[in-house]
Design a protein around this motif. Structure first.
Motif, mmCIF file in Angstrom:
data_model
loop_
_atom_site.group_PDB
_atom_site.id
_atom_site.type_symbol
_atom_site.label_atom_id
_atom_site.label_comp_id
_atom_site.label_asym_id
_atom_site.label_seq_id
_atom_site.Cartn_x
_atom_site.Cartn_y
_atom_site.Cartn_z
ATOM 1 N N THR A 1 1.144 -0.998 0.052
ATOM 2 C CA THR A 1 -0.116 0.095 0.283
ATOM 3 C C THR A 1 1.038 1.240 0.158
ATOM 4 O O THR A 1 2.031 0.866 0.750
ATOM 5 N N ASP A 2 0.494 2.400 -0.400
ATOM 6 C CA ASP A 2 1.068 3.706 -0.446
ATOM 7 C C ASP A 2 0.472 4.590 0.250
ATOM 8 O O ASP A 2 -0.993 5.065 0.793
ATOM 9 N N PHE A 3 1.230 5.603 0.995
ATOM 10 C CA PHE A 3 0.268 6.440 2.309
ATOM 11 C C PHE A 3 0.873 7.671 2.091
ATOM 12 O O PHE A 3 2.057 7.508 1.572
ATOM 13 N N VAL A 4 0.023 8.018 1.881
ATOM 14 C CA VAL A 4 0.417 9.912 1.421
ATOM 15 C C VAL A 4 -0.767 10.578 2.406
ATOM 16 O O VAL A 4 -2.000 10.378 2.946
ATOM 17 N N CYS A 5 0.930 11.529 2.801
ATOM 18 C CA CYS A 5 0.167 12.217 4.294
ATOM 19 C C CYS A 5 1.333 13.321 3.919
ATOM 20 O O CYS A 5 2.290 13.172 3.944
ATOM 21 N N PRO A 6 0.199 14.813 4.490
ATOM 22 C CA PRO A 6 -1.260 14.761 4.115
ATOM 23 C C PRO A 6 -1.877 14.291 2.796
ATOM 24 O O PRO A 6 -0.905 14.297 1.747
ATOM 25 N N ALA A 7 -3.228 13.738 3.359
ATOM 26 C CA ALA A 7 -3.495 13.122 2.388
ATOM 27 C C ALA A 7 -3.840 14.184 1.272
ATOM 28 O O ALA A 7 -4.057 15.554 1.416
ATOM 29 N N GLN A 8 -3.945 14.077 -0.264
ATOM 30 C CA GLN A 8 -3.907 15.205 -0.909
ATOM 31 C C GLN A 8 -5.506 14.768 -1.586
ATOM 32 O O GLN A 8 -6.124 14.724 -2.648
ATOM 33 N N VAL A 9 -6.144 16.187 -0.604
ATOM 34 C CA VAL A 9 -7.210 15.928 -0.577
ATOM 35 C C VAL A 9 -7.428 17.919 -0.219
ATOM 36 O O VAL A 9 -6.242 18.617 0.156
ATOM 37 N N ALA A 10 -9.035 18.459 -1.480
ATOM 38 C CA ALA A 10 -9.331 19.957 -0.955
ATOM 39 C C ALA A 10 -9.124 20.351 0.699
ATOM 40 O O ALA A 10 -9.327 19.556 1.508
ATOM 41 N N ASP A 11 -8.750 21.077 0.424
ATOM 42 C CA ASP A 11 -9.131 21.629 2.597
ATOM 43 C C ASP A 11 -10.002 21.609 2.630
ATOM 44 O O ASP A 11 -9.704 21.297 4.330
ATOM 45 N N GLU A 12 -11.153 21.720 2.626
ATOM 46 C CA GLU A 12 -11.888 21.215 3.442
ATOM 47 C C GLU A 12 -12.624 19.979 3.607
ATOM 48 O O GLU A 12 -12.698 20.057 4.274
ATOM 49 N N VAL A 13 -12.250 19.419 2.627
ATOM 50 C CA VAL A 13 -12.336 17.669 2.841
ATOM 51 C C VAL A 13 -11.382 17.610 4.404
ATOM 52 O O VAL A 13 -11.933 16.012 4.859
ATOM 53 N N ALA A 14 -10.435 17.959 4.380
ATOM 54 C CA ALA A 14 -9.476 17.363 5.014
ATOM 55 C C ALA A 14 -9.788 18.320 6.324
ATOM 56 O O ALA A 14 -10.124 17.421 7.333
ATOM 57 N N GLU A 15 -10.381 19.558 6.792
ATOM 58 C CA GLU A 15 -11.255 19.560 7.567
ATOM 59 C C GLU A 15 -11.882 19.049 8.118
ATOM 60 O O GLU A 15 -12.951 19.347 9.269
ATOM 61 N N ARG A 16 -12.924 19.248 7.569
ATOM 62 C CA ARG A 16 -14.628 18.050 7.176
ATOM 63 C C ARG A 16 -14.162 16.848 8.742
ATOM 64 O O ARG A 16 -14.933 16.307 9.166
ATOM 65 N N ALA A 17 -13.130 16.005 7.206
ATOM 66 C CA ALA A 17 -12.896 14.713 7.784
ATOM 67 C C ALA A 17 -12.499 15.043 9.237
ATOM 68 O O ALA A 17 -12.582 14.338 10.205
ATOM 69 N N GLN A 18 -11.387 16.014 9.802
ATOM 70 C CA GLN A 18 -10.535 16.380 11.497
ATOM 71 C C GLN A 18 -11.503 16.238 11.919
ATOM 72 O O GLN A 18 -11.994 15.925 13.121
ATOM 73 N N GLU A 19 -13.326 16.636 12.104
ATOM 74 C CA GLU A 19 -14.415 17.470 12.229
ATOM 75 C C GLU A 19 -14.548 16.195 12.901
ATOM 76 O O GLU A 19 -15.124 16.192 13.901
ATOM 77 N N LEU A 20 -14.785 15.404 11.780
ATOM 78 C CA LEU A 20 -15.592 14.685 12.399
ATOM 79 C C LEU A 20 -15.077 13.483 13.003
ATOM 80 O O LEU A 20 -15.571 12.717 14.217
#
Length: 333
Positions: free
Chosen positions: A244-263
């Motif tokens: 598996t390849d791991f990407v961190c921070p994940a290459q997603v939109a800022d709002e998606v990353a913020e929403r994931a952290q909120e959840l």
């Protein structure tokens, strides 16, 4: 403590002298008898090495029938719980440590119980209006004595194929099967029931596998797991280097990353987690919506595990991460 720890009696005998002002003896609980034993041994070995580098007096304990005796002999200042799966993540060893008056890392008994049972966790999420894939769950008794098999067509119609079938109480993607058609469901159920007496049938979310680790109530950077060959991030893909390849921070939109952290933080609060945990989510391909799959109260600490990768992306080296987790262990009253 948010996870509901109880006051516990003092250890049976006095601990040996420690260096003034510093906790030095740590019992690392690892191994055990669950199907995640090998992963736990790897996590425990990394933790033990880090603690030794940090100058602690470390006692490694492969958890078995002599656990109480070994803890009484060791008289640790704290137990680092690196015990994955049954006994480690379901509140069992935490209950025992509290009875012995030993402080320990991670979430308390009740939070571990809620996290370990995927069905219970999902009901808590649903009650708190935290998005999680639609699901139904049944015990083996429901199929054998209540005719639950006759309800499968209605369940399949409501969830729509493909359906994910998994044991309610296993971690590391153990026992998970995909049912692409109705004909696949019976075999998937048999496989899931081989791991426990309760199964979860869940709507399959096609998309990106994301994880948010939480340390002391703060969300770390989002990690994405991208299997190289499989369509699914299964047990082998999780723990075999190169799968598996791991990407961190994940290459997603800022709002998606913020929403994931909120959840992740919302789930952390709802389930009463403490110390550290990892929340697994899916970013749905067709809708762009995030849904929470599950919470891991004792996440892996191996070379391919997601929590250490997230901590590293946040500027927290592995040794510092382990030191912080130990420092977060609450005092025993």
């Amino acid at each position: 403590r948010g996870a509901g720890r109880r006051a516990a009696p003092a250890p049976a005998r006095a601990a040996p002298a420690r260096r003034a002002g510093r906790m030095t003896r740590v019992a690392v609980l690892k191994g055990g008898r669950s199907l995640e034993r090998q992963v736990s041994l790897k996590s425990g070995a990394r933790v033990q090495d880090a603690l030794e580098r940090l100058g602690h007096d470390v006692v490694g304990i492969d958890v078995g029938h002599d656990l109480v005796a070994r803890l009484r002999d060791a008289v640790p200042d704290v137990a680092f719980v690196a015990l994955h799966g049954r006994d480690g993540e379901d509140g069992t060893v935490q209950e025992l440590l509290e009875a012995l008056g030993v402080r320990y890392t991670g979430s308390g008994v009740s939070a571990c119980i809620r996290c370990a049972d995927k069905v219970l966790a999902k009901h808590h999420m649903r009650d708190a209006q935290i998005p999680t894939p639609d699901f139904f769950a049944f015990t083996e008794t429901a199929f054998k004595q209540l005719g639950a098999a006759d309800a499968l067509p209605a369940i399949e119609q409501r969830l729509r194929f493909p359906i994910v079938v998994k044991p309610a109480g296993q971690g590391s993607a153990l026992g998970i099967k995909f049912a692409a058609t109705p004909a696949d469901v019976p075999g998937a159920l048999v496989a899931a029931f081989s791991y426990g007496d309760k199964v979860l049938l869940e709507r399959h979310v096609r998309g990106r596998d994301l994880a948010v680790s939480v340390l002391a109530g703060e969300a770390l950077p989002v990690v994405e797991a991208i299997p190289r060959e499989e369509d699914f991030y299964d047990f082998e893909a999780r723990y075999e280097i190169g799968r598996t390849d791991f990407v961190c921070p994940a290459q997603v939109a800022d709002e998606v990353a913020e929403r994931a952290q909120e959840l992740a933080l919302a789930v952390w609060e709802v389930l009463g987690c403490a110390g550290f945990a990892r929340v697994d989510l899916m970013l749905e391909e067709s809708t762009g919506e995030l849904t929470v799959l599950e919470v891991n109260a004792i996440p892996g600490l191996t070379e391919t595990s997601l929590l250490p990768q997230a901590a590293d992306a946040a500027g927290i080296a592995f040794d510092e991460l382990i030191e912080r987790i130990v420092a977060l262990a609450p005092a025993v009253a």
